[in-house]
Write a protein that holds these residues in place. Structure first.
Motif, PDB file in Angstrom:
ATOM      1  N   PRO A  96     -39.262 -37.781 -37.453  1.00  0.00           N
ATOM      2  CA  PRO A  96     -39.878 -38.496 -36.334  1.00  0.00           C
ATOM      3  C   PRO A  96     -40.368 -39.851 -36.783  1.00  0.00           C
ATOM      4  O   PRO A  96     -40.890 -39.987 -37.883  1.00  0.00           O
ATOM      5  CB  PRO A  96     -41.052 -37.572 -35.928  1.00  0.00           C
ATOM      6  CG  PRO A  96     -41.310 -36.734 -37.130  1.00  0.00           C
ATOM      7  CD  PRO A  96     -39.991 -36.561 -37.823  1.00  0.00           C
ATOM      8  N   SER A  99     -43.407 -43.813 -33.488  1.00  0.00           N
ATOM      9  CA  SER A  99     -43.601 -44.205 -32.098  1.00  0.00           C
ATOM     10  C   SER A  99     -44.317 -43.134 -31.288  1.00  0.00           C
ATOM     11  O   SER A  99     -44.347 -43.205 -30.074  1.00  0.00           O
ATOM     12  CB  SER A  99     -42.239 -44.504 -31.453  1.00  0.00           C
ATOM     13  OG  SER A  99     -41.417 -43.345 -31.466  1.00  0.00           O
ATOM     14  N   ALA A 101     -43.594 -39.737 -31.566  1.00  0.00           N
ATOM     15  CA  ALA A 101     -42.822 -38.498 -31.461  1.00  0.00           C
ATOM     16  C   ALA A 101     -43.324 -37.500 -32.490  1.00  0.00           C
ATOM     17  O   ALA A 101     -43.803 -37.862 -33.559  1.00  0.00           O
ATOM     18  CB  ALA A 101     -41.339 -38.784 -31.672  1.00  0.00           C
ATOM     19  N   LEU A 365     -44.046 -34.333 -21.794  1.00  0.00           N
ATOM     20  CA  LEU A 365     -43.424 -34.309 -23.109  1.00  0.00           C
ATOM     21  C   LEU A 365     -41.916 -34.503 -22.937  1.00  0.00           C
ATOM     22  O   LEU A 365     -41.242 -33.626 -22.394  1.00  0.00           O
ATOM     23  CB  LEU A 365     -43.704 -32.978 -23.808  1.00  0.00           C
ATOM     24  CG  LEU A 365     -45.101 -32.795 -24.390  1.00  0.00           C
ATOM     25  CD1 LEU A 365     -45.257 -31.386 -24.910  1.00  0.00           C
ATOM     26  CD2 LEU A 365     -45.371 -33.788 -25.497  1.00  0.00           C
ATOM     27  N   ARG A 366     -41.412 -35.617 -23.377  1.00  0.00           N
ATOM     28  CA  ARG A 366     -39.978 -35.865 -23.331  1.00  0.00           C
ATOM     29  C   ARG A 366     -39.306 -35.138 -24.483  1.00  0.00           C
ATOM     30  O   ARG A 366     -39.756 -35.224 -25.631  1.00  0.00           O
ATOM     31  CB  ARG A 366     -39.692 -37.360 -23.418  1.00  0.00           C
ATOM     32  CG  ARG A 366     -40.115 -38.153 -22.196  1.00  0.00           C
ATOM     33  CD  ARG A 366     -39.950 -39.642 -22.432  1.00  0.00           C
ATOM     34  NE  ARG A 366     -38.610 -39.960 -22.890  1.00  0.00           N
ATOM     35  CZ  ARG A 366     -38.309 -41.023 -23.624  1.00  0.00           C
ATOM     36  NH1 ARG A 366     -39.274 -41.866 -23.980  1.00  0.00           N
ATOM     37  NH2 ARG A 366     -37.072 -41.258 -23.997  1.00  0.00           N
ATOM     38  N   LEU A 368     -36.538 -35.029 -27.017  1.00  0.00           N
ATOM     39  CA  LEU A 368     -35.615 -35.973 -27.632  1.00  0.00           C
ATOM     40  C   LEU A 368     -34.463 -35.281 -28.332  1.00  0.00           C
ATOM     41  O   LEU A 368     -33.565 -35.954 -28.840  1.00  0.00           O
ATOM     42  CB  LEU A 368     -36.371 -36.857 -28.638  1.00  0.00           C
ATOM     43  CG  LEU A 368     -37.588 -37.604 -28.098  1.00  0.00           C
ATOM     44  CD1 LEU A 368     -38.232 -38.426 -29.192  1.00  0.00           C
ATOM     45  CD2 LEU A 368     -37.196 -38.487 -26.920  1.00  0.00           C
ATOM     46  N   ARG A 372     -37.518 -32.491 -31.491  1.00  0.00           N
ATOM     47  CA  ARG A 372     -38.475 -33.598 -31.432  1.00  0.00           C
ATOM     48  C   ARG A 372     -38.935 -33.809 -29.991  1.00  0.00           C
ATOM     49  O   ARG A 372     -38.149 -33.703 -29.049  1.00  0.00           O
ATOM     50  CB  ARG A 372     -37.857 -34.882 -31.973  1.00  0.00           C
ATOM     51  CG  ARG A 372     -37.525 -34.826 -33.450  1.00  0.00           C
ATOM     52  CD  ARG A 372     -37.156 -36.188 -33.973  1.00  0.00           C
ATOM     53  NE  ARG A 372     -36.009 -36.752 -33.275  1.00  0.00           N
ATOM     54  CZ  ARG A 372     -35.669 -38.032 -33.302  1.00  0.00           C
ATOM     55  NH1 ARG A 372     -36.411 -38.888 -33.962  1.00  0.00           N
ATOM     56  NH2 ARG A 372     -34.600 -38.471 -32.659  1.00  0.00           N
ATOM     57  N   PHE A 373     -40.204 -34.116 -29.852  1.00  0.00           N
ATOM     58  CA  PHE A 373     -40.810 -34.310 -28.541  1.00  0.00           C
ATOM     59  C   PHE A 373     -41.716 -35.541 -28.603  1.00  0.00           C
ATOM     60  O   PHE A 373     -42.359 -35.792 -29.621  1.00  0.00           O
ATOM     61  CB  PHE A 373     -41.632 -33.085 -28.130  1.00  0.00           C
ATOM     62  CG  PHE A 373     -40.845 -31.804 -28.167  1.00  0.00           C
ATOM     63  CD1 PHE A 373     -40.087 -31.407 -27.081  1.00  0.00           C
ATOM     64  CD2 PHE A 373     -40.851 -31.007 -29.295  1.00  0.00           C
ATOM     65  CE1 PHE A 373     -39.361 -30.241 -27.118  1.00  0.00           C
ATOM     66  CE2 PHE A 373     -40.120 -29.835 -29.346  1.00  0.00           C
ATOM     67  CZ  PHE A 373     -39.368 -29.458 -28.255  1.00  0.00           C
ATOM     68  N   LYS A 374     -41.735 -36.262 -27.498  1.00  0.00           N
ATOM     69  CA  LYS A 374     -42.554 -37.471 -27.454  1.00  0.00           C
ATOM     70  C   LYS A 374     -43.405 -37.467 -26.198  1.00  0.00           C
ATOM     71  O   LYS A 374     -42.894 -37.283 -25.097  1.00  0.00           O
ATOM     72  CB  LYS A 374     -41.672 -38.716 -27.463  1.00  0.00           C
ATOM     73  CG  LYS A 374     -42.472 -40.023 -27.430  1.00  0.00           C
ATOM     74  CD  LYS A 374     -41.571 -41.233 -27.465  1.00  0.00           C
ATOM     75  CE  LYS A 374     -42.387 -42.526 -27.415  1.00  0.00           C
ATOM     76  NZ  LYS A 374     -41.528 -43.725 -27.442  1.00  0.00           N
ATOM     77  N   GLN A 376     -45.274 -38.963 -23.098  1.00  0.00           N
ATOM     78  CA  GLN A 376     -45.005 -40.146 -22.267  1.00  0.00           C
ATOM     79  C   GLN A 376     -45.994 -40.166 -21.102  1.00  0.00           C
ATOM     80  O   GLN A 376     -46.030 -39.238 -20.291  1.00  0.00           O
ATOM     81  CB  GLN A 376     -43.577 -40.102 -21.735  1.00  0.00           C
ATOM     82  CG  GLN A 376     -43.228 -41.247 -20.812  1.00  0.00           C
ATOM     83  CD  GLN A 376     -43.257 -42.582 -21.535  1.00  0.00           C
ATOM     84  OE1 GLN A 376     -42.604 -42.757 -22.560  1.00  0.00           O
ATOM     85  NE2 GLN A 376     -44.021 -43.527 -21.028  1.00  0.00           N
TER      86      GLN A 376
END
Length: 543
Positions: A96, A99, A101, A365-366, A368, A372-374, A376
């Protein structure tokens, strides 16, 4: 070419080939290659490969292959699962970025039951729902209360629930006050009539007295009945809700004897949440359903929004009006109200379960990919029963987490990433864990769990981390590392420090039990990221 030169050239070629073969075997088994000292040409090749600039066109280093369905199953070589799907490669540079994530291992994703859904374009079912109760239309109820004192001689309507028509007799009453007023009226009328010819002044006085008596009887609501006994009639059609009149009983002036309500039209008083107030207007249509009449709905219309708010429930009352000609709706019944609001224009929406609302901001949670999660931040619009409109933050086709998102928040320390969304520092430092530190120490292998790729190790003190001698859990970079090492064995191992709370074993081997000196262990805690030595093998080999 001389014989010595040809022999030298052949030796160099053999050394390069041997070093390349050794390096390839190490890559396939998920470990960072340790360059043989006898192959100086392989050192340069390995360095170039690690920098992404090898002669193979910058090929990425494959650590291992993972199950395509997210199961906790890996392989050091390419393979297929039971359904014929290829295992997916995991590369050394799959980390990750800084940013915001976060990464969750495939085993943890499976354990948590993480599910995702696509951001879609569809109409929001923006139905406002509320609970309510049937109540009497306050404008359609009357009370029968005589304005004089008397006794009830006879009851014509003598039960609660009786249906009455307007003008129907209710009871007959006797009142001395009415008898006196009636006699007074008759005397005044006779005197006015008899004295009209010979005494006009007396006739006029008697006429005025008679008129005053008739006005008093009208005020007592018994105009036209001047006798001692009066018959009271129903002032409106409806149902008798209360009856205090008892045959033979005495009543006082102003005492309510009957309460009659017209139930052909009723009210629904519903509790509307504060957040829905802006979407409800007077005159708006609604549908009402009751448990008493399953399968049926009744059309209603918003008649009034009450001006006060209940501070305890954060709701306000709304009044709906509807016809009840069949008499199916009875005061006191509980109902469910659905008010249709909004339009049918497609909007960008996500499932309601995807929204994480901490009271200050709304976040999704996006997903990816590759675990992996980001987080938003999103700006929300209309809310429906299942879908929520997103005005800003995500686009159609992206995937968001709809299940176990709060557990991911806990597992990956998402709160720190969310804080960065609100106020990122202008001079933020590079990611603290971009270059992982590796520590070498000794200890005892207590337990192995290949399902979760974790180890339990009792290790010696590590002064650099200020760790005393203790037993703790570590993650395992590759299950192949523990082949031939049994629980209970004395071991030498290396581990890397990743994200907060993440300690990954990158090398482990059986060793002879060491005497317990109670002090520091040789080479324990030696930070050596990328030292390139034999002890440093695996320093850059992520998991």
């Amino acid at each position: 070419m001389s014989l010595a030169l040809r022999m030298t050239t052949a030796a160099v070629a053999l050394a390069i080939a041997g070093g390349a073969g050794y390096w390839l075997a190490r890559v396939q088994h998920g470990a960072t290659p340790a360059t043989p000292a006898s192959a100086p040409g392989a050192v340069a090749a390995a360095a170039a490969e690690g920098a992404g600039g090898g002669s193979g066109g910058g090929e990425r280093q494959i650590l291992y292959y993972r199950n395509p369905m997210g199961l906790p199953d890996t392989s050091p070589v390419p393979k297929k699962d039971s359904m014929g799907m290829d295992y997916l490669p995991v590369y050394a540079d799959d980390r990750p970025d800084d940013s915001g994530a976060v990464a969750v291992s495939p085993a943890r994703v499976q354990t948590l039951g993480v599910r995702t859904a696509a951001v879609e374009r569809r109409a929001v079912d923006a139905t406002v729902r509320a609970s309510g109760r049937v109540e009497i239309d306050e404008r359609r109820q009357v009370v029968v209360a005589p304005r004089f004192e008397g006794w009830i001689e006879r009851l014509q309507v003598n039960a609660v629930g009786d249906v009455v028509k307007k003008g129907q007799p209710l009871f007959t009453a006797y009142s001395p006050e009415l008898q006196s007023a009636g006699e007074e009226l008759r005397i005044a009328e006779r005197l006015a009539r008899d004295s009209a010819a010979h005494d006009p002044l007396a006739s006029e006085s008697a006429r005025r007295l008679a008129e005053a008596t008739r006005a008093r009887l009208r005020n007592l609501q018994v105009a036209g009945q001047s006798g001692a006994r009066q018959v009271f009639h129903a002032p409106a059609s409806g149902v008798v809700l209360e009856k205090m009149a008892v045959e033979g009983g005495r009543f006082m002036a102003g005492e309510a004897l009957f309460r009659i309500a017209d139930l052909s039209r009723v009210w629904i008083i519903a509790d509307l949440y504060e957040q829905d107030l802006a979407r409800v207007q007077v005159g708006q249509g609604a549908q009402v359903v009751l448990d008493a009449w399953p399968g049926r709905s009744f059309a209603a219309r918003v008649g009034y929004l009450y001006p006060t708010l209940d501070t305890a429930t954060r709701s306000t009352r709304v009044r709906l009006e509807l016809d009840n000609a069949e008499g199916l709706l009875r005061p006191g019944m509980f109902v469910q109200v659905a008010l249709a609001v909004g339009d049918v224009t497609p909007k960008t929406v996500v499932p309601g379960s995807a929204i994480i609302d901490d009271g200050e901001r709304r976040v999704v949670l996006r997903a990816l990919g590759e675990g992996r999660f980001k987080p938003q931040a999103v700006k929300l619009g209309e809310r429906g029963r299942e879908w929520v409109e997103v005005l800003e933050g995500v686009e159609e086709g992206e995937r968001v987490v709809v299940s176990a998102n709060f557990l991911i928040d806990s597992e990956s320390q998402l709160k720190a990433a969310l804080a960065n969304l609100v106020a990122p520092a202008a001079d933020a430092e590079p990611h603290a864990h971009a270059a992982r530190l590796r520590y070498d120490t000794t200890g005892t292998l207590e337990a192995i769990d290949l399902g979760t790729r974790s180890l339990t190790l009792s290790h010696a003190p590590i002064p650099e981390l200020k760790w005393p001698r203790m037993t703790m859990d570590f993650q395992l970079a590759d299950p192949a590392l523990v082949e031939g090492v049994a629980p209970g064995s004395a071991v030498r191992f290396s581990f890397e420090v990743g994200e907060p709370g993440e300690y990954v074993v990158t090398r482990i081997e059986a060793a002879q039990a060491q005497p317990d000196t109670g002090g520091e262990v040789d080479a324990a805690g030696r930070a050596a990221p990328g030292d390139g030595s034999g002890q440093g093998a695996g320093a850059h080999g992520g998991h």
